[in-house]
Write a protein that holds these residues in place. Structure first.
Motif, PDB file in Angstrom:
ATOM      1  N   LEU A   1      -5.855 -10.974   3.267  1.00  0.00           N
ATOM      2  CA  LEU A   1      -5.450 -10.043   2.207  1.00  0.00           C
ATOM      3  C   LEU A   1      -4.973  -8.696   2.769  1.00  0.00           C
ATOM      4  CD1 LEU A   1      -8.321 -10.843  -0.324  1.00  0.00           C
ATOM      5  CD2 LEU A   1      -5.910 -11.468  -0.548  1.00  0.00           C
ATOM      6  N   LEU A   2      -5.413  -8.353   3.984  1.00  0.00           N
ATOM      7  CA  LEU A   2      -4.992  -7.079   4.580  1.00  0.00           C
ATOM      8  C   LEU A   2      -4.060  -7.297   5.784  1.00  0.00           C
ATOM      9  CD1 LEU A   2      -8.389  -5.163   4.293  1.00  0.00           C
ATOM     10  CD2 LEU A   2      -6.331  -4.732   2.959  1.00  0.00           C
ATOM     11  N   ALA A   3      -3.485  -8.491   5.859  1.00  0.00           N
ATOM     12  CA  ALA A   3      -2.634  -8.824   7.014  1.00  0.00           C
ATOM     13  C   ALA A   3      -1.397  -7.936   7.114  1.00  0.00           C
ATOM     14  CB  ALA A   3      -2.208 -10.292   6.949  1.00  0.00           C
ATOM     15  N   TYR A  45      -5.490  -1.743   9.217  1.00  0.00           N
ATOM     16  CA  TYR A  45      -6.733  -2.459   8.930  1.00  0.00           C
ATOM     17  C   TYR A  45      -6.722  -3.942   9.296  1.00  0.00           C
ATOM     18  CZ  TYR A  45      -9.137   1.377   6.636  1.00  0.00           C
ATOM     19  OH  TYR A  45      -9.789   2.548   6.399  1.00  0.00           O
ATOM     20  N   ARG A  46      -5.537  -4.501   9.630  1.00  0.00           N
ATOM     21  CA  ARG A  46      -5.510  -5.967   9.751  1.00  0.00           C
ATOM     22  C   ARG A  46      -6.434  -6.503  10.830  1.00  0.00           C
ATOM     23  NH1 ARG A  46       0.636  -5.966  10.647  1.00  0.00           N
ATOM     24  NH2 ARG A  46       0.818  -5.009  12.677  1.00  0.00           N
ATOM     25  N   GLU A  70      15.742 -13.147  -5.781  1.00  0.00           N
ATOM     26  CA  GLU A  70      16.009 -12.113  -4.788  1.00  0.00           C
ATOM     27  C   GLU A  70      14.843 -11.125  -4.615  1.00  0.00           C
ATOM     28  OE1 GLU A  70      18.937 -12.264  -3.152  1.00  0.00           O
ATOM     29  OE2 GLU A  70      18.298 -10.546  -1.932  1.00  0.00           O
ATOM     30  N   PHE A  71      14.191 -10.765  -5.764  1.00  0.00           N
ATOM     31  CA  PHE A  71      13.187  -9.695  -5.708  1.00  0.00           C
ATOM     32  C   PHE A  71      11.977 -10.049  -4.827  1.00  0.00           C
ATOM     33  CE2 PHE A  71      11.312 -12.293  -9.072  1.00  0.00           C
ATOM     34  CZ  PHE A  71       9.949 -12.103  -8.917  1.00  0.00           C
ATOM     35  N   ILE A  72      11.768 -11.341  -4.565  1.00  0.00           N
ATOM     36  CA  ILE A  72      10.572 -11.721  -3.805  1.00  0.00           C
ATOM     37  C   ILE A  72      10.872 -12.620  -2.605  1.00  0.00           C
ATOM     38  CG2 ILE A  72      10.010 -13.778  -5.246  1.00  0.00           C
ATOM     39  CD1 ILE A  72       6.999 -12.563  -4.996  1.00  0.00           C
ATOM     40  N   ARG A  73      12.116 -13.135  -2.546  1.00  0.00           N
ATOM     41  CA  ARG A  73      12.432 -14.181  -1.555  1.00  0.00           C
ATOM     42  C   ARG A  73      12.053 -13.790  -0.125  1.00  0.00           C
ATOM     43  NH1 ARG A  73      18.295 -15.212  -1.938  1.00  0.00           N
ATOM     44  NH2 ARG A  73      17.737 -15.996  -3.987  1.00  0.00           N
ATOM     45  N   ASN A  74      12.442 -12.605   0.297  1.00  0.00           N
ATOM     46  CA  ASN A  74      12.232 -12.239   1.698  1.00  0.00           C
ATOM     47  C   ASN A  74      11.040 -11.311   1.914  1.00  0.00           C
ATOM     48  OD1 ASN A  74      14.289 -13.816   2.862  1.00  0.00           O
ATOM     49  ND2 ASN A  74      15.800 -12.405   1.976  1.00  0.00           N
ATOM     50  N   THR A  75      10.063 -11.465   1.073  1.00  0.00           N
ATOM     51  CA  THR A  75       8.830 -10.684   1.261  1.00  0.00           C
ATOM     52  C   THR A  75       7.754 -11.613   1.818  1.00  0.00           C
ATOM     53  OG1 THR A  75       7.940 -11.207  -0.922  1.00  0.00           O
ATOM     54  CG2 THR A  75       9.401  -9.284  -0.780  1.00  0.00           C
ATOM     55  N   PRO A  76       6.700 -11.031   2.423  1.00  0.00           N
ATOM     56  CA  PRO A  76       5.610 -11.906   2.928  1.00  0.00           C
ATOM     57  C   PRO A  76       5.019 -12.755   1.808  1.00  0.00           C
ATOM     58  CG  PRO A  76       5.348  -9.663   3.766  1.00  0.00           C
ATOM     59  CD  PRO A  76       6.484  -9.612   2.788  1.00  0.00           C
ATOM     60  N   GLU A  77       4.828 -12.155   0.642  1.00  0.00           N
ATOM     61  CA  GLU A  77       4.247 -12.916  -0.471  1.00  0.00           C
ATOM     62  C   GLU A  77       5.195 -14.013  -0.941  1.00  0.00           C
ATOM     63  OE1 GLU A  77       2.825 -10.258  -3.548  1.00  0.00           O
ATOM     64  OE2 GLU A  77       0.871 -10.296  -2.529  1.00  0.00           O
ATOM     65  N   GLY A  78       6.479 -13.718  -0.961  1.00  0.00           N
ATOM     66  CA  GLY A  78       7.468 -14.714  -1.374  1.00  0.00           C
ATOM     67  C   GLY A  78       7.479 -15.900  -0.424  1.00  0.00           C
ATOM     68  N   ARG A  79       7.430 -15.600   0.859  1.00  0.00           N
ATOM     69  CA  ARG A  79       7.438 -16.701   1.844  1.00  0.00           C
ATOM     70  C   ARG A  79       6.177 -17.552   1.711  1.00  0.00           C
ATOM     71  NH1 ARG A  79      10.486 -12.881   4.890  1.00  0.00           N
ATOM     72  NH2 ARG A  79       8.629 -11.776   5.609  1.00  0.00           N
TER      73      ARG A  79
END
Ligand code: SF4
Ligand code: SF4
Length: 403
Positions: A261-263, A268-269, A7-16
């Motif tokens: 990395l800055l997306a 800054y993206r 749960e802690f990472i599933r719906n994050t950009p990094e998790g995806r």
């Protein structure tokens, strides 16, 4: 590979992103054959496949221990596994995400924390590093042998041509390179000046952020990236420069990833994406026509840094330029393997690093070269510490005109 992220990472950009990468891995193990740490340690958990398994478990919420972190710490982030993988697994991005998660769920001992903090604080500070480097030169006779080997002997950089051409490019000064080998950027500026391109360093443009990012102070690393973008932006936005040139492949691979990395940073993206798109390794700028007449210059062994051949997928270009200039290239066995430098790795994992350097120097020196060339200041310093054969950046070898 089936995954079910916690749960802690599933719906994050990094998790995806991590989930998409994990799903590509079919656990075939082809990558173990080219993994330097697996070759040295022989433990599957010190191979890409093993580390992917550990990261998958961590991202799925399984308990994370110091041992999990140790296996990730031992990874050189050389990305030889990416070059080998038939399924296109982006191991480098996965290990960035995995390390961030594992770091947040474990706690290093006080000494290790202090050591890492000191490196993250001191290395990106160009002036401070330069001060201690020159102090070290002055105290060289008093230093222990192990420290002496890490201290490159300084060489004169020669003159930097005034910016006289309409064609201009930025070049990154970097954090440790200005102190360790100012001759590299100066040589690049002279070679490009003769080809009708002026190379300029922007004020305040220092560390690319790679040091702190890869020490797992990822947000602080991103702060360094933003600061570098700010330093470059006036020249980029005004259209004054046509490209940003990297003379250290380790910095180049990082800057080329700024856009990614800055997306998630709305401020800054767009700038980061533009900076990445404009960034070129020096070997993407120098063409055979820019090189002076060919003549016999002796035998050379080229060490292709992982950040050049795996990180940027640039293989064979520097070798072709050196051959065009008249160097005879000695064959180098296992050229895909890391030399053990890997940023701060040689300081944090000295035994594995020394073993890999010994193997690499054995391969490089088997053809009895007069000189060893490389494309990254970290590799150059690391290799020079283990051999009396001169180690130089390849551009210094093409800068053959009087200085
Ligand atoms: S990373 Fe690639 S080569 Fe390695 S086990 Fe997974 S699919 Fe196979
Ligand atoms: S990045 Fe290099 S050291 Fe790390 S798992 Fe891949 S091949 Fe091995």
């Amino acid at each position: 590979m089936q995954t079910s992220l916690a749960e802690f990472i599933r719906n994050t950009p990094e998790g995806r992103e991590a989930e998409a990468i994990l799903r590509k891995c079919v656990h075939c193990g082809f990558c173990t054959a080219t993994c330097p740490t697996y070759q040295v340690l022989g433990d599957d958990l010190d191979s890409p496949r093993g580390r992917i398994y550990l990261m998958k478990r961590a991202l799925e919420g399984a308990p994370v221990t110091d041992k999990t972190r140790l296996h990730l710490d031992r990874c050189l982030t050389c990305r030889a596994c990416e070059t080998t993988c038939p399924s296109g697994v982006s191991y480098g991005r996965l290990v960035d995400i995995g390390r961030g998660v594992v770091e947040s769920k474990t706690r290093r001992g006080p000494l290790e924390r202090a050591r890492r903090r000191l490196m993250a604080w001191g290395l990106p500070r160009t002036r401070l590093f330069g001060f201690f480097f020159h102090l070290g030169q002055w105290m060289r006779p008093l230093l222990p042998a192990t420290l002496k080997t890490k201290l490159l002997k300084t060489r004169s950089s020669g003159a930097w041509p005034a910016p006289r051409h309409a064609r201009k490019m930025l070049v990154l000064a970097g954090c440790v390179q200005p102190a360790l080998a100012p001759s590299i950027n100066a040589a690049a500026a002279r070679v490009l000046d003769r080809a009708g391109i002026s190379l300029i360093e922007a004020d305040g443009a220092g560390c690319c952020g790679g040091i702190r990012f890869h020490l797992n102070y990822q947000e602080e690393g991103r702060d360094d990236m933003r600061a570098l973008i700010d330093a470059w932006w006036p020249a980029v936005a005004s259209g004054q420069v046509e490209a940003i040139v990297m003379t250290a492949s380790g910095c180049g691979v990082t800057v080329k990833e700024y856009g990614h990395l800055l997306a998630q940073d709305p401020a800054y993206r767009d700038k980061a994406a533009r900076i990445s798109a404009m960034t070129r390794d020096l070997c993407e700028i120098i063409t055979p026509e820019m090189i002076g007449p060919s003549r016999d210059r002796g035998t050379l062994a080229f060490q292709s840094p992982c950040t050049l051949q795996h990180g940027q997928q640039l293989r064979g270009r520097v070798e072709a330029l050196l051959a065009k200039a008249g160097y005879t290239l000695a064959p180098v066995n296992d050229a895909h393997l890391c030399c053990g430098s890997a940023g701060t790795y040689s300081l944090l994992q000295p035994q594995i690093s020394a073993e890999l350097r010994g193997r690499k120097l054995g391969a490089l020196q088997a053809g009895r070269p007069d000189i060893i060339a490389t494309a990254n200041i970290g590799c150059l310093t690391h290799l020079q510490g283990g051999t009396a054969t001169p180690v130089r950046h390849w551009i210094e070898l093409l800068d053959v005109h009087p200085k």
